[in-house]
Design a protein around this motif. Structure first.
Motif, short mmCIF file in Angstrom:
data_model
loop_
_atom_site.label_atom_id
_atom_site.label_comp_id
_atom_site.label_asym_id
_atom_site.label_seq_id
_atom_site.Cartn_x
_atom_site.Cartn_y
_atom_site.Cartn_z
N VAL A 244 78.52 40.14 26.49
CA VAL A 244 79.56 40.97 25.87
C VAL A 244 79.52 42.36 26.47
O VAL A 244 78.44 42.91 26.70
N VAL A 245 80.70 42.94 26.68
CA VAL A 245 80.82 44.33 27.11
C VAL A 245 81.94 44.98 26.30
O VAL A 245 82.90 44.31 25.91
N SER A 246 81.79 46.27 26.02
CA SER A 246 82.84 47.03 25.36
C SER A 246 83.12 48.26 26.19
O SER A 246 82.33 49.21 26.19
N GLU A 247 84.22 48.23 26.92
CA GLU A 247 84.54 49.36 27.81
C GLU A 247 84.71 50.68 27.05
O GLU A 247 84.20 51.70 27.45
N ALA A 248 85.44 50.64 25.94
CA ALA A 248 85.73 51.87 25.20
C ALA A 248 84.82 52.07 23.99
O ALA A 248 84.88 53.11 23.34
N GLY A 249 83.98 51.07 23.68
CA GLY A 249 83.14 51.12 22.50
C GLY A 249 83.79 50.37 21.35
O GLY A 249 85.01 50.19 21.31
N CYS A 250 82.96 49.91 20.41
CA CYS A 250 83.49 49.19 19.25
C CYS A 250 82.41 49.09 18.18
O CYS A 250 81.23 49.35 18.43
N ILE A 251 82.84 48.70 16.99
CA ILE A 251 81.93 48.35 15.89
C ILE A 251 82.37 46.98 15.40
O ILE A 251 83.56 46.76 15.14
N VAL A 252 81.40 46.07 15.28
CA VAL A 252 81.69 44.72 14.80
C VAL A 252 80.80 44.39 13.62
O VAL A 252 79.70 44.94 13.48
N LEU A 253 81.29 43.50 12.79
CA LEU A 253 80.48 42.88 11.76
C LEU A 253 80.06 41.53 12.32
O LEU A 253 80.92 40.71 12.67
N ALA A 254 78.76 41.32 12.47
CA ALA A 254 78.23 40.07 13.00
C ALA A 254 77.48 39.35 11.89
O ALA A 254 76.60 39.94 11.26
N ILE A 255 77.84 38.10 11.66
CA ILE A 255 77.15 37.28 10.68
C ILE A 255 76.72 36.02 11.42
O ILE A 255 77.56 35.31 11.97
N TYR A 256 75.42 35.80 11.48
CA TYR A 256 74.96 34.63 12.22
C TYR A 256 73.89 33.86 11.46
O TYR A 256 73.09 34.43 10.73
N GLU A 257 73.98 32.56 11.67
CA GLU A 257 73.12 31.61 10.97
C GLU A 257 71.68 31.66 11.46
O GLU A 257 70.74 31.55 10.68
#
Length: 141
Positions: A108-121
């Protein structure tokens, strides 16, 4: 009141997490106690330790930040709250949900930046193999 009705006592509640106005998270990002995850990537875990079992976390990508190739050993749900990120499946923007099934992998790459909610098993497993250029979204710049 029946036994199924919520209690009306103002002091009664069960432990829980609540994020209000989640799509305006950029207005409060400095209030979040972020921890280092990788260069340019910070994390705030709601639960889980990232070593075993399920986890829910906010992940903040700074401009041009990357997460290398990793394998999903369980289900992963990514909800982009602000900005955008790119992987082998393309770009996802704020308001988009992407679900990765077990056995899939990506970087994964974010050129401009980001915030994500990650939910993983289950925690991801970072892959040791060299990444072919066509597999790495960062190589398509």
């Amino acid at each position: 009141m029946t036994s199924d009705d919520p209690p009306s006592s103002p002091g009664f509640s069960f432990p829980h997490f609540e994020l209000k106005d989640i799509f305006n998270i950029l207005q409060r990002e400095d209030d979040i106690p972020w921890s280092y995850f990788r260069d340019g990537v910070d994390i705030y875990r709601f639960y889980g330790d990232g070593i075993s079992g399920p986890t829910a976390a906010l992940i903040r990508f700074r401009k041009e930040a990357r997460v290398p190739m990793h394998l999903h050993e369980g289900w992963e749900h990514i909800l982009v709250l602000a900005g955008s990120q790119r992987d082998q499946n393309g770009i996802i923007h704020a308001g988009s949900l992407r679900i990765h099934p077990p056995g899939t992998y990506h970087s994964v790459v974010s050129e401009a930046g980001c915030i994500v909610l990650a939910i993983y098993e289950k925690p991801v497993r970072f892959m040791e193999r060299p990444v072919k250029l066509e597999d790495d979204p960062a190589s398509h710049e």
